[in-house]
Design an enzyme around this catalytic site. Sequence first.
Site, PDB file in Angstrom:
ATOM      1  N   ASN A  37      50.695  34.033  -6.970  1.00 48.46           N
ATOM      2  CA  ASN A  37      50.648  35.085  -5.953  1.00 48.46           C
ATOM      3  C   ASN A  37      52.009  35.326  -5.298  1.00 48.46           C
ATOM      4  O   ASN A  37      52.604  34.410  -4.725  1.00 48.46           O
ATOM      5  CB  ASN A  37      49.605  34.715  -4.891  1.00 48.46           C
ATOM      6  CG  ASN A  37      49.109  35.921  -4.118  1.00 48.46           C
ATOM      7  OD1 ASN A  37      49.536  37.041  -4.371  1.00 48.46           O
ATOM      8  ND2 ASN A  37      48.212  35.690  -3.176  1.00 48.46           N
ATOM      9  N   HIS A 122      34.209  31.881   1.614  1.00 49.86           N
ATOM     10  CA  HIS A 122      34.918  31.925   2.904  1.00 49.86           C
ATOM     11  C   HIS A 122      34.186  32.835   3.883  1.00 49.86           C
ATOM     12  O   HIS A 122      34.083  34.033   3.628  1.00 49.86           O
ATOM     13  CB  HIS A 122      36.295  32.557   2.776  1.00 49.86           C
ATOM     14  CG  HIS A 122      37.237  31.885   1.849  1.00 49.86           C
ATOM     15  ND1 HIS A 122      38.551  32.280   1.745  1.00 49.86           N
ATOM     16  CD2 HIS A 122      37.103  30.849   1.005  1.00 49.86           C
ATOM     17  CE1 HIS A 122      39.171  31.522   0.855  1.00 49.86           C
ATOM     18  NE2 HIS A 122      38.315  30.647   0.386  1.00 49.86           N
ATOM     19  N   ARG A 147      33.158  27.836   3.858  1.00 49.86           N
ATOM     20  CA  ARG A 147      34.377  27.586   4.615  1.00 49.86           C
ATOM     21  C   ARG A 147      34.391  28.533   5.804  1.00 49.86           C
ATOM     22  O   ARG A 147      34.131  29.735   5.631  1.00 49.86           O
ATOM     23  CB  ARG A 147      35.589  27.850   3.708  1.00 49.86           C
ATOM     24  CG  ARG A 147      36.916  27.549   4.351  1.00 49.86           C
ATOM     25  CD  ARG A 147      38.080  27.976   3.457  1.00 49.86           C
ATOM     26  NE  ARG A 147      38.617  29.251   3.910  1.00 49.86           N
ATOM     27  CZ  ARG A 147      39.854  29.689   3.660  1.00 49.86           C
ATOM     28  NH1 ARG A 147      40.694  28.942   2.939  1.00 49.86           N
ATOM     29  NH2 ARG A 147      40.263  30.857   4.091  1.00 49.86           N
ATOM     30  N   TYR A 159      45.413  32.150  10.282  1.00 54.22           N
ATOM     31  CA  TYR A 159      45.152  32.022   8.851  1.00 54.22           C
ATOM     32  C   TYR A 159      43.673  32.234   8.511  1.00 54.22           C
ATOM     33  O   TYR A 159      42.797  31.727   9.204  1.00 54.22           O
ATOM     34  CB  TYR A 159      45.585  30.635   8.333  1.00 54.22           C
ATOM     35  CG  TYR A 159      45.064  30.460   6.934  1.00 54.22           C
ATOM     36  CD1 TYR A 159      45.650  31.152   5.884  1.00 54.22           C
ATOM     37  CD2 TYR A 159      43.906  29.721   6.681  1.00 54.22           C
ATOM     38  CE1 TYR A 159      45.120  31.098   4.608  1.00 54.22           C
ATOM     39  CE2 TYR A 159      43.377  29.654   5.401  1.00 54.22           C
ATOM     40  CZ  TYR A 159      43.981  30.347   4.373  1.00 54.22           C
ATOM     41  OH  TYR A 159      43.444  30.301   3.131  1.00 54.22           O
ATOM     42  N   ASP A 210      39.985  25.206   6.418  1.00 49.64           N
ATOM     43  CA  ASP A 210      41.330  25.144   5.832  1.00 49.64           C
ATOM     44  C   ASP A 210      42.366  25.267   6.952  1.00 49.64           C
ATOM     45  O   ASP A 210      42.409  26.283   7.651  1.00 49.64           O
ATOM     46  CB  ASP A 210      41.488  26.302   4.829  1.00 49.64           C
ATOM     47  CG  ASP A 210      42.740  26.171   3.975  1.00 49.64           C
ATOM     48  OD1 ASP A 210      43.610  25.327   4.303  1.00 49.64           O
ATOM     49  OD2 ASP A 210      42.848  26.911   2.976  1.00 49.64           O
ATOM     50  N   HIS A 212      45.598  25.075   6.293  1.00 53.39           N
ATOM     51  CA  HIS A 212      46.688  25.784   5.621  1.00 53.39           C
ATOM     52  C   HIS A 212      48.059  25.274   6.060  1.00 53.39           C
ATOM     53  O   HIS A 212      48.951  26.061   6.421  1.00 53.39           O
ATOM     54  CB  HIS A 212      46.563  27.304   5.845  1.00 53.39           C
ATOM     55  CG  HIS A 212      46.830  28.097   4.605  1.00 53.39           C
ATOM     56  ND1 HIS A 212      47.966  28.834   4.442  1.00 53.39           N
ATOM     57  CD2 HIS A 212      46.121  28.254   3.471  1.00 53.39           C
ATOM     58  CE1 HIS A 212      47.940  29.439   3.259  1.00 53.39           C
ATOM     59  NE2 HIS A 212      46.830  29.088   2.643  1.00 53.39           N
ATOM     60  N   GLU A 236      40.954  20.882   4.987  1.00 53.77           N
ATOM     61  CA  GLU A 236      41.872  21.130   3.861  1.00 53.77           C
ATOM     62  C   GLU A 236      43.310  21.327   4.336  1.00 53.77           C
ATOM     63  O   GLU A 236      43.539  21.973   5.374  1.00 53.77           O
ATOM     64  CB  GLU A 236      41.378  22.392   3.146  1.00 53.77           C
ATOM     65  CG  GLU A 236      42.262  22.846   2.007  1.00 53.77           C
ATOM     66  CD  GLU A 236      41.761  24.154   1.415  1.00 53.77           C
ATOM     67  OE1 GLU A 236      40.566  24.478   1.567  1.00 53.77           O
ATOM     68  OE2 GLU A 236      42.574  24.863   0.805  1.00 53.77           O
ATOM     69  N   GLU A 262      46.055  22.582  -3.495  1.00 53.73           N
ATOM     70  CA  GLU A 262      46.036  23.872  -4.195  1.00 53.73           C
ATOM     71  C   GLU A 262      47.436  24.320  -4.600  1.00 53.73           C
ATOM     72  O   GLU A 262      47.584  25.092  -5.535  1.00 53.73           O
ATOM     73  CB  GLU A 262      45.357  24.950  -3.336  1.00 53.73           C
ATOM     74  CG  GLU A 262      46.132  25.316  -2.088  1.00 53.73           C
ATOM     75  CD  GLU A 262      45.395  26.314  -1.203  1.00 53.73           C
ATOM     76  OE1 GLU A 262      44.166  26.299  -1.176  1.00 53.73           O
ATOM     77  OE2 GLU A 262      46.091  27.108  -0.545  1.00 53.73           O
ATOM     78  N   ARG A 283      42.572  19.394  -4.955  1.00 58.34           N
ATOM     79  CA  ARG A 283      42.321  20.841  -5.077  1.00 58.34           C
ATOM     80  C   ARG A 283      43.087  21.528  -6.208  1.00 58.34           C
ATOM     81  O   ARG A 283      43.077  22.758  -6.315  1.00 58.34           O
ATOM     82  CB  ARG A 283      42.711  21.522  -3.754  1.00 58.34           C
ATOM     83  CG  ARG A 283      41.938  21.012  -2.591  1.00 58.34           C
ATOM     84  CD  ARG A 283      41.009  21.992  -1.968  1.00 58.34           C
ATOM     85  NE  ARG A 283      41.543  23.310  -1.744  1.00 58.34           N
ATOM     86  CZ  ARG A 283      41.005  24.421  -2.240  1.00 58.34           C
ATOM     87  NH1 ARG A 283      39.947  24.363  -3.033  1.00 58.34           N
ATOM     88  NH2 ARG A 283      41.532  25.599  -1.959  1.00 58.34           N
ATOM     89  N   HIS A 312      40.776  24.910  -6.441  1.00 61.21           N
ATOM     90  CA  HIS A 312      41.171  26.153  -5.773  1.00 61.21           C
ATOM     91  C   HIS A 312      40.525  27.329  -6.513  1.00 61.21           C
ATOM     92  O   HIS A 312      40.525  27.358  -7.743  1.00 61.21           O
ATOM     93  CB  HIS A 312      42.703  26.235  -5.876  1.00 61.21           C
ATOM     94  CG  HIS A 312      43.337  27.326  -5.105  1.00 61.21           C
ATOM     95  ND1 HIS A 312      44.605  27.776  -5.419  1.00 61.21           N
ATOM     96  CD2 HIS A 312      42.936  28.047  -4.046  1.00 61.21           C
ATOM     97  CE1 HIS A 312      44.942  28.731  -4.568  1.00 61.21           C
ATOM     98  NE2 HIS A 312      43.954  28.916  -3.719  1.00 61.21           N
ATOM     99  N   ASP A 316      43.032  35.350  -5.559  1.00 62.95           N
ATOM    100  CA  ASP A 316      44.303  35.575  -6.251  1.00 62.95           C
ATOM    101  C   ASP A 316      44.436  34.751  -7.541  1.00 62.95           C
ATOM    102  O   ASP A 316      45.480  34.794  -8.191  1.00 62.95           O
ATOM    103  CB  ASP A 316      45.494  35.340  -5.317  1.00 62.95           C
ATOM    104  CG  ASP A 316      45.495  33.994  -4.630  1.00 62.95           C
ATOM    105  OD1 ASP A 316      44.757  33.822  -3.644  1.00 62.95           O
ATOM    106  OD2 ASP A 316      46.230  33.107  -5.084  1.00 62.95           O
ATOM    107  N   GLU A 339      35.772  26.181  -5.184  1.00 63.60           N
ATOM    108  CA  GLU A 339      35.932  27.348  -4.310  1.00 63.60           C
ATOM    109  C   GLU A 339      35.616  28.613  -5.101  1.00 63.60           C
ATOM    110  O   GLU A 339      35.992  28.737  -6.267  1.00 63.60           O
ATOM    111  CB  GLU A 339      37.379  27.399  -3.800  1.00 63.60           C
ATOM    112  CG  GLU A 339      37.654  28.540  -2.839  1.00 63.60           C
ATOM    113  CD  GLU A 339      39.111  28.543  -2.350  1.00 63.60           C
ATOM    114  OE1 GLU A 339      39.943  27.856  -2.976  1.00 63.60           O
ATOM    115  OE2 GLU A 339      39.398  29.212  -1.350  1.00 63.60           O
ATOM    116  N   TRP A 402      53.240  28.953   6.642  1.00 67.68           N
ATOM    117  CA  TRP A 402      52.181  29.960   6.646  1.00 67.68           C
ATOM    118  C   TRP A 402      50.899  29.343   6.086  1.00 67.68           C
ATOM    119  O   TRP A 402      50.891  28.559   5.185  1.00 67.68           O
ATOM    120  CB  TRP A 402      52.549  31.189   5.799  1.00 67.68           C
ATOM    121  CG  TRP A 402      51.366  32.100   5.731  1.00 67.68           C
ATOM    122  CD1 TRP A 402      50.873  32.897   6.735  1.00 67.68           C
ATOM    123  CD2 TRP A 402      50.480  32.273   4.614  1.00 67.68           C
ATOM    124  NE1 TRP A 402      49.745  33.549   6.316  1.00 67.68           N
ATOM    125  CE2 TRP A 402      49.467  33.174   5.017  1.00 67.68           C
ATOM    126  CE3 TRP A 402      50.424  31.727   3.329  1.00 67.68           C
ATOM    127  CZ2 TRP A 402      48.430  33.562   4.177  1.00 67.68           C
ATOM    128  CZ3 TRP A 402      49.403  32.119   2.487  1.00 67.68           C
ATOM    129  CH2 TRP A 402      48.413  33.045   2.913  1.00 67.68           C
TER     130      TRP A 402
END
Length: 402
Positions: A37, A122, A147, A159, A210, A212, A236, A262, A283, A312, A316, A339, A402
């Site tokens: 991605n 999600h 999630r 996020y 998550d 992130h 996560e 991931e 993951r 994961h 994407d 997921e 991020w």
Amino acid sequence: MRIIAAKVIVTCPGRNFVTLKIETDQGLHGIGDATLNGREKAVVAYLEEHVIPLLIGRDAHRIEDIWQYLYRGAYWRRGPVTMSAIAAVDTALWDIKAKAAGMPLYQLLGGASRDGVLVYGHANGADIEETVDAVGRYQDMGYKAIRAQSGVPGVKGAYGVGKGGLYYEPADSTLPSETVWTTSTYLDHAPKLFERLRATYGPEIELLHDVHHRLTPIEAARLGKSLEPFRLFWMEDCTPAENQDAFRLVRQHTTTPLAVGEIFNSIHDCRTLIEEQLIDYIRTTVVHAGGITHLRQIAGLAALYQVRTGCHGATDLSPACMGAALHFDLWVPNFGIQEYMRHSEETDAVFPHAYTFNDGYLHPGEAVGHGVDIDEALATKYPYDPKQLPVARLTDGSIWNW
Ligand code: KDG
Ligand code: MG
């Protein structure tokens, strides 16, 4: 069975996907996902310039040898671009081998260890109320594991608060968009979300979250501790994991199960985490971790330490990755969860697939190979649309994770 042709197909049926298609002199072909991605064209160049010329004329059955040749032969090892390219070759070759054997891929891996693959979706919302409602909608669709992410008061672009309910699409502009992150507000907010979710939906539903990569180890420890009463399936990416040792600190302080990986692309990224039992779920998945061949090694190591898989599966990653991952999931002895964020109708049409969702479980189907193909004519109707992932800054302007 010789490889006679290989090509990269880039298409954007709602979002960008990079696919490698390998053809053989026996009339069989296979496909593999190579989507990274926001960095799609780097993998395209790696495949076209450095990998495809090496494939032509090779015996398509020699999957392990080709994997080793591409990995060791480059001299420069690991990394997301290299490993996504190798993964695409590996996935396409397993697809071809299973087609040649006349079997669905999971049969070739060792057969089914379970009847279906438990998945999570999600649920997200701008605030706690919206997320609570979104969890209910996922439950109504049959999901047994969900999630949950919610907007955080005063935080611009928290996020996981996506656009729409079924897809996950963070790559939103040609140059990275900017979000702002405030750890202290989030740390107070997240337990309130899960308190509400347990109060609303009871103890049975599996809840995941998550982080992130947003927290420091001690902050992650604090969050894990404060989430304990709400019995999460996992927390996560609670802190960045380049420094695997950081997870010792988190682990010492909380019994909330930990998932990570991931963004890993190699067994070496998670060796300490697994061997010291610092995590509960790994993951890594097919496309970013070197394909079925390497993922199998990671899962084998994890099995020794009672670490389970949690591949994961955000939007994407293309249906070709999802299909291959589901065959892996159906077989792998130490499976945990998969997921599953859906693809748009346009994407599903470009990638016809045999996998199906039913009552919270996915099944890879009984088609030979990994059961996912690409409609090339349709793919050409959706040209590449460059998009990058956002970045995050703290309120003082410093770049954050991020
Ligand atoms: O491209 C980045 C996404 O794959 C990532 O943000 C998704 O964290 C993610 C998840 O758990 O699905
Ligand atoms: Mg994640």
